[in-house]
Write an enzyme that holds these catalytic residues in place. Structure first.
Site, PDB file in Angstrom:
ATOM      1  N   ASP A  98       0.849  -1.194   0.000  1.00 41.10           N
ATOM      2  CA  ASP A  98       0.000   0.000   0.000  1.00 41.10           C
ATOM      3  C   ASP A  98       0.883   1.241   0.000  1.00 41.10           C
ATOM      4  OD1 ASP A  98      -2.173   1.995   0.813  1.00 41.10           O
ATOM      5  OD2 ASP A  98      -3.281   0.115   1.036  1.00 41.10           O
ATOM      6  N   LYS A 147     -12.326   0.721 -14.552  1.00 41.23           N
ATOM      7  CA  LYS A 147     -12.737  -0.607 -14.119  1.00 41.23           C
ATOM      8  C   LYS A 147     -13.207  -1.461 -15.294  1.00 41.23           C
ATOM      9  CE  LYS A 147     -11.792  -0.311  -9.751  1.00 41.23           C
ATOM     10  NZ  LYS A 147     -10.744  -1.152  -9.133  1.00 41.23           N
ATOM     11  N   TYR A 151     -13.769   6.454 -13.340  1.00 37.32           N
ATOM     12  CA  TYR A 151     -13.829   5.204 -12.579  1.00 37.32           C
ATOM     13  C   TYR A 151     -14.440   4.089 -13.418  1.00 37.32           C
ATOM     14  CZ  TYR A 151     -14.457   2.073  -8.605  1.00 37.32           C
ATOM     15  OH  TYR A 151     -14.400   0.997  -7.748  1.00 37.32           O
ATOM     16  N   ASP A 181       3.620   2.537  -4.553  1.00 40.16           N
ATOM     17  CA  ASP A 181       2.653   3.229  -5.394  1.00 40.16           C
ATOM     18  C   ASP A 181       2.515   2.397  -6.660  1.00 40.16           C
ATOM     19  OD1 ASP A 181       1.241   4.801  -7.163  1.00 40.16           O
ATOM     20  OD2 ASP A 181       2.533   6.569  -6.959  1.00 40.16           O
ATOM     21  N   VAL A 182       1.367   1.752  -6.844  1.00 45.86           N
ATOM     22  CA  VAL A 182       1.223   0.808  -7.956  1.00 45.86           C
ATOM     23  C   VAL A 182       1.260   1.484  -9.319  1.00 45.86           C
ATOM     24  CG1 VAL A 182      -0.032  -0.880  -6.568  1.00 45.86           C
ATOM     25  CG2 VAL A 182      -1.314   0.860  -7.860  1.00 45.86           C
ATOM     26  N   ASN A 218      -5.888  -5.053  -5.948  1.00 49.41           N
ATOM     27  CA  ASN A 218      -7.030  -4.435  -5.287  1.00 49.41           C
ATOM     28  C   ASN A 218      -6.937  -2.911  -5.206  1.00 49.41           C
ATOM     29  OD1 ASN A 218      -9.360  -4.304  -3.223  1.00 49.41           O
ATOM     30  ND2 ASN A 218      -7.619  -3.446  -2.085  1.00 49.41           N
ATOM     31  N   THR A 250     -17.490   0.304   3.019  1.00 46.35           N
ATOM     32  CA  THR A 250     -16.104   0.726   3.193  1.00 46.35           C
ATOM     33  C   THR A 250     -15.965   2.151   2.681  1.00 46.35           C
ATOM     34  OG1 THR A 250     -13.791   0.147   2.766  1.00 46.35           O
ATOM     35  CG2 THR A 250     -15.337  -0.159   0.956  1.00 46.35           C
TER      36      THR A 250
END
Length: 273
Positions: free
Chosen positions: A48, A170, A166, A74-75, A101, A201
């Site tokens: 993360d 996705k 978004y 940092d992906v 994720n 969440t």
């Protein structure tokens, strides 16, 4: 008659001896997934950008007797992802499972009002991130017959108001999942995706930055929307995590390229609200 080549369910769901890496694992679905993976016997790499949250997640797993480490990453940064994968392999000797994720929402906006920086940031984390993590994980996964589980979204399957970046990101994860399944199934790697719906969440901590009245209003909006779907509620993070982990185990040995909705039935019907 049972095919003797297919392991019994008890052994199929065990992840003893396997190594799993979960991005965005400091909170929410990622944190729950790390816990379920560890509970199934996997050694877990918690990854993360949130150092404090990631360290706390890994420590909580160690406190209950599981093997876990935290690696900051940092992906969206290729050099950081490559270094993370190399460190994970150095620490645990290999990699069997990758759970992509990490994700951000980018906020709510109409497309013509969306700034380029937000579009680029959402694409960088939500789509470039899974690409980079898969790129650097695949050599290990091919060597060990591993699995990738991508966390997409119902917003990658249907249009949703005020979420152009978004939804597009996705949707890209869904398409990438299917494409990787085609190329890497023959190379021994299964690639699947889950599409969560309304989950209880706070993605990216956006709700936490609101005042008490704003938080209450945001929660109420989600609960009202979730109440219209067939199961009538939001999911708990564990309900999504268990499906992710199932897809990573031998119990899902004949599944690849699957896009699995975990959405309380919301994509099966019109939203009549």
């Amino acid at each position: 008659m049972t095919d003797q080549r297919i392991p019994a369910l008890a052994s199929a769901v065990s992840l003893e001896g396997q190594v799993a890496l979960v991005t965005g694992a400091s909170s929410g679905i990622g944190q729950a997934t790390a816990a379920v993976l560890a509970g199934a016997g996997a050694r877990v790499v918690v990854a993360d950008v949130n150092v404090d949250g990631g360290e706390a997640t890994a420590q909580a797993l160690r406190d209950r007797g599981d093997e876990a480490i935290f690696l900051a990453c940092d992906v969206a940064d290729g050099a950081q992802v490559q270094a993370m994968m190399e460190e994970a392999v150095a620490r645990f000797g290999g990699l069997d499972i990758l759970v992509n994720n990490a994700g951000i929402s980018g906020g709510a906006s109409l497309l013509h009002e969306l700034d380029l920086e937000t579009w680029d940031q959402v694409m960088a984390v939500n789509l470039r991130g899974p690409f980079l993590c898969a790129k650097y994980a695949l050599p290990q996964l091919m060597a060990r017959g591993g699995a990738i589980v991508n966390v997409a979204s119902t917003y990658g399957l249907v249009g949703a108001p005020g979420a152009p970046a978004y939804c597009a990101s996705k949707g890209g994860v869904v398409a990438l999942t299917r494409q990787l399944a085609v190329d890497y199934g023959p190379r021994g790697v299964r690639v699947n995706a889950v599409c969560p719906g309304y989950v209880d969440t706070d993605m990216g901590g956006g709700r936490a930055r609101l005042g008490p009245e704003g938080q209450a209003a945001a929660i109420a909006r989600r609960e009202t929307a979730a109440a219209r779907q067939p199961l009538g509620r939001q999911a708990h993070v564990d309900e999504v995590a268990r499906v992710i982990v199932f897809l990573a185990t031998g119990a899902a040995s004949f599944m690849t390229g699957s896009i699995v909705t975990v959405d309380g039935g919301c994509t099966t019907t019109f939203n009549h609200g």
